[in-house]
Design an enzyme around this catalytic site. Sequence first.
Site, PDB file in Angstrom:
ATOM      1  CD  GLU A 175      -8.632   2.679   7.341  1.00 34.94           C
ATOM      2  OE1 GLU A 175      -8.284   1.628   8.134  1.00 34.94           O
ATOM      3  OE2 GLU A 175      -8.201   3.698   7.533  1.00 34.94           O
TER       4      GLU A 175
ATOM      5  CG  ASP B 207      -0.186  -0.179   2.651  1.00 33.09           C
ATOM      6  OD1 ASP B 207       1.058  -0.308   2.402  1.00 33.09           O
ATOM      7  OD2 ASP B 207      -1.140  -0.378   3.592  1.00 33.09           O
TER       8      ASP B 207
ATOM      9  CG  HIS C   9      -5.867  -1.023   8.586  1.00 34.59           C
ATOM     10  ND1 HIS C   9      -5.918   0.465   9.020  1.00 34.59           N
ATOM     11  CD2 HIS C   9      -5.005  -1.422   9.038  1.00 34.59           C
ATOM     12  CE1 HIS C   9      -4.700   0.678   9.072  1.00 34.59           C
ATOM     13  NE2 HIS C   9      -4.104  -0.461   9.368  1.00 34.59           N
TER      14      HIS C   9
ATOM     15  CG  ASN D 106      -8.904   0.142  11.643  1.00 29.85           C
ATOM     16  OD1 ASN D 106      -8.082  -0.436  11.148  1.00 29.85           O
ATOM     17  ND2 ASN D 106      -9.154   1.264  11.082  1.00 29.85           N
TER      18      ASN D 106
HETATM   19  P1  PGA Z   1       1.908  -0.935  12.593  1.00 29.47           P
HETATM   20  O1  PGA Z   1       0.889  -0.702  11.577  1.00 29.47           O
HETATM   21  O2  PGA Z   1       2.791  -2.262  12.062  1.00 29.47           O
HETATM   22  O3  PGA Z   1       2.915   0.363  12.534  1.00 29.47           O
HETATM   23  O4  PGA Z   1       1.324  -1.394  13.781  1.00 29.47           O
HETATM   24  C1  PGA Z   1       0.077  -1.900  10.957  1.00 29.47           C
HETATM   25  C2  PGA Z   1      -1.203  -1.211  10.432  1.00 29.47           C
HETATM   26  O5  PGA Z   1      -1.855  -0.323  11.003  1.00 29.47           O
HETATM   27  O6  PGA Z   1      -1.619  -1.923   9.392  1.00 29.47           O
END
Ligand code: PGA
Length: 218
Positions: free
Chosen positions: A122, A48, A117, A115
């Site tokens: 999302e 992404d 995602h 959350n």
């Molecule tokens: P993080 O992000 O590895 O920085 O916790 C994961 C995400 O939000 O997909």
Amino acid sequence: MAGALRRFVENKPGARICLPTGATPRPAYHRFAGDRGTLSSATIYLLDEFGLPPGSPSRCDEMIARDLLDRLEVPPGSFHALDVGAGDLEAECARYEASVRAGGLDLAVLGLGGNGHLGLNEPGSDRTSVTRVVSLTPETSEHSTDYGSDQAATWGMTMGIDTLLSAAEIWLLVTGSHKAAILRRTLSDPIGPDVPSTFLRLHDAVTIYADQAAAARL
Ligand code: PGA
């Protein structure tokens, strides 16, 4: 996970792999590079990208360079990323999706958002979603500044749920006590768009790499 990635690429020359960025994979990437792991025969697709200016420290292309690619002795066989600066973003997403699908993915490595995602899919993301432009929730927008940018991203581009489920194999990386509740929900909530990570339960070759803190509520 670093060792598993090394074995995966050794056993599958020419592997096509989706890789995530963020805090979660960072220690594994550092270990992979420190152990002189190589992706020289692999094709890498970045999962992404945030809608931020080129060079922003929170950009996924910057993070993967910082945490993995710049540490490797030899660059990956090929590397693909989503261009959030493209004039026609819809066309850019379609190009990326077609490129991923043309050879398929042998492996998709994913982190887990607080959350639920996956990538920037999302809550509300459909099972059938493909690579597209997305708006970020306030919490994800705020989280985007944790990677070094002063400016919060409000949108991004991401492979879709269907894109990810098309991978032959999926690894989900989850670390920290702040991910314990969402990991539990990933495995126990009804499968659906409210918690996009629940869609992983529709796939038959998912491996979860969790530390003790993240696994504490299972
Ligand atoms: P993080 O992000 O590895 O920085 O916790 C994961 C995400 O939000 O997909």
